[in-house]
Design an enzyme around this catalytic site. Structure first.
Site, mmCIF file in Angstrom:
data_model
loop_
_atom_site.group_PDB
_atom_site.id
_atom_site.type_symbol
_atom_site.label_atom_id
_atom_site.label_comp_id
_atom_site.label_asym_id
_atom_site.label_seq_id
_atom_site.Cartn_x
_atom_site.Cartn_y
_atom_site.Cartn_z
ATOM 1 N N CYS A 1 0.833 -1.202 0.000
ATOM 2 C CA CYS A 1 0.000 0.000 0.000
ATOM 3 C C CYS A 1 0.866 1.250 0.000
ATOM 4 O O CYS A 1 1.328 1.706 1.042
ATOM 5 C CB CYS A 1 -0.928 0.006 1.211
ATOM 6 S SG CYS A 1 -1.947 1.470 1.267
ATOM 7 N N CYS B 1 -0.517 4.141 2.067
ATOM 8 C CA CYS B 1 -0.364 4.036 3.525
ATOM 9 C C CYS B 1 1.068 4.356 3.947
ATOM 10 O O CYS B 1 1.298 4.991 4.969
ATOM 11 C CB CYS B 1 -0.670 2.626 4.027
ATOM 12 S SG CYS B 1 -2.024 1.831 3.215
ATOM 13 N N ASP B 2 2.022 3.871 3.178
ATOM 14 C CA ASP B 2 3.405 3.866 3.668
ATOM 15 C C ASP B 2 4.370 4.745 2.868
ATOM 16 O O ASP B 2 5.475 5.018 3.330
ATOM 17 C CB ASP B 2 3.950 2.429 3.636
ATOM 18 C CG ASP B 2 3.102 1.498 4.499
ATOM 19 O OD1 ASP B 2 2.582 1.961 5.514
ATOM 20 O OD2 ASP B 2 2.955 0.311 4.133
#
Ligand code: NDP
Length: 357
Positions: free
Chosen positions: A176, A179-180
């Site tokens: 992801c 997300c990261d």
């Protein structure tokens, strides 16, 4: 056990779940949505957090009704101030902003709540569809009884299954980018993205804002991504496409996490090491059906089967399926929302037919 019997319990909180909830609540069925546990580490690692896969994406350019424009003011009035992550972004000037995934999901959730949908932030870990009413058990052992169920648990990103991939999850390996990707470890460093579909190109494009170079590892000599996404990858000077290339091993150490990607040209067998601080997987999805323990019929890929054409009926009467968990083909937010609506209407008709409403 609580002796209350629900009319409709919707499991899952992506577009299918909220569309089902909006329709069911407007039909006065007082639906309960079990949206998933936002605090679960397992959910975070495998990308099954509440609000579904859209909450892990950036801009959503293909959901009808959300053209790029001045949407911020509307969003400010449509969501209560406790909503996150919308408010974290609200003050950033983005005059041509359309809608992004998390915002769209917050709005759908709020729309369902506005019509009286109740929401429980837990995971369903077990179901019993052998007796009526059905029993659903959540991760804390609580049981919910219901006459009908809509399964809208979606699908999650796949990993290759390399041991090195597993050991560096959270320390450079991710599925992801949204997300990261903004983590300091990726800033001005090389990054590898595995895959050749729309997700891979989208992730590579997003990551190119942070990394010094993004290496897109494509196992064939062509991209599966749509033409517009292919062009985006080819036009981006920070994206290098490596054709016929597979990830052989993630390299790294305890102290630094990921430091490189050993890649193999599958035509020549040549191995080489790319210096990267991150490896992002974008190689397709697996439907979230484990908690059903085989009680609902699935196809060979594990997706729930609709037993009647153009109905959301499953192999268990009064259990309906909507969204990506029952769709290995279209997998779009708008198609998921459409089938969520269908599932709510199917549940309503079942309840009416059996004299429950
Ligand atoms: P896809 O199934 O479309 O693509 C998966 C990619 O991963 C393919 O290129 C596939 O290669 C590759 N792959 C699969 N397994 C391996 C493996 N073991 N090793 C290396 N490569 C592998 O999945 P996506 O997640 O990209 O997209 C899913 C759906 O969501 C699609 O319908 C897509 O259009 C949509 N989507 C749309 C977006 C948008 O419009 N903005 C953004 C993201 C997704 P191969 O081609 O060789 O099979």
């Amino acid at each position: 056990m609580d002796q209350t019997v629900e009319n409709v319990v919707i499991i899952g909180s992506g577009p299918a779940g909220w569309a089902a909830a909006i329709y069911a609540s407007r039909a006065n069925l007082k639906p309960l949505v079990i949206e998933g546990d936002p605090t679960s580490e397992k959910n975070r690692l495998q990308g099954t957090i509440p609000l579904g896969q859209l909450s892990l994406t950036t801009e959503v350019e293909n959901y009808p009704g959300w053209p790029a424009g001045h949407t911020r003011e509307f969003l400010k009035s449509a969501l209560p101030s406790e909503h996150q992550p919308y408010w974290a972004m609200a003050n950033k000037p983005q005059p041509n902003h359309g809608i992004n995934g998390p915002e769209l999901m917050e709005l759908m959730r709020q729309q369902a709540k506005n019509f009286g949908t109740r929401v429980v932030s837990k995971d369903v870990v077990k179901v019993d569809f052998s007796k009526r009413p059905f029993t659903l058990t959540t991760h804390d052992g609580e049981q919910v009884r219901t006459r009908t169920t809509v399964i809208a648990t979606g699908a999650r990103a796949n990993y290759l299954g390399l041991p090195s991939e597993d050991s560096f999850k959270n320390r450079g390996v991710s599925a992801c980018a949204v997300c990261d990707g903004a983590l300091p470890r990726f800033r001005q460093k090389g990054i590898a993205v595995v895959g050749g579909g729309d997700s891979a190109v989208e992730e590579a494009t997003y990551l190119s804002k942070f990394g010094s170079k993004v290496n897109l590892l494509v196992r064939r000599d062509t991209l599966r991504a749509s033409k517009i996404m292919q062009q985006r990858a080819k036009d981006n000077s920070k994206i290098d496409i490596h054709w016929n290339t597979e990830l052989d091993e993630v390299l790294g150490d305890e102290e630094n996490g990921v430091t490189g990607a050993r890649v193999r040209n599958n035509k020549t067998g040549d191995l080489r090491v790319l210096p990267v601080s991150g490896v992002f997987l974008a190689i397709g999805h697996t439907p979230n059906t484990a908690f059903l323990d085989g009680q609902v019929k699935t196809n060979e890929k594990g997706y729930i089967v609709w037993t009647t054409t153009n109905r959301t009926y499953t192999s268990v009467e009064a259990v309906f399926a909507a969204g990506d968990v029952a769709d290995d083909y279209y997998r779009q937010a708008v198609t998921a929302a459409g089938t969520g609506c269908m599932a709510a209407l199917d549940a309503e008709r079942y309840l009416a037919h059996h004299g429950h409403i």
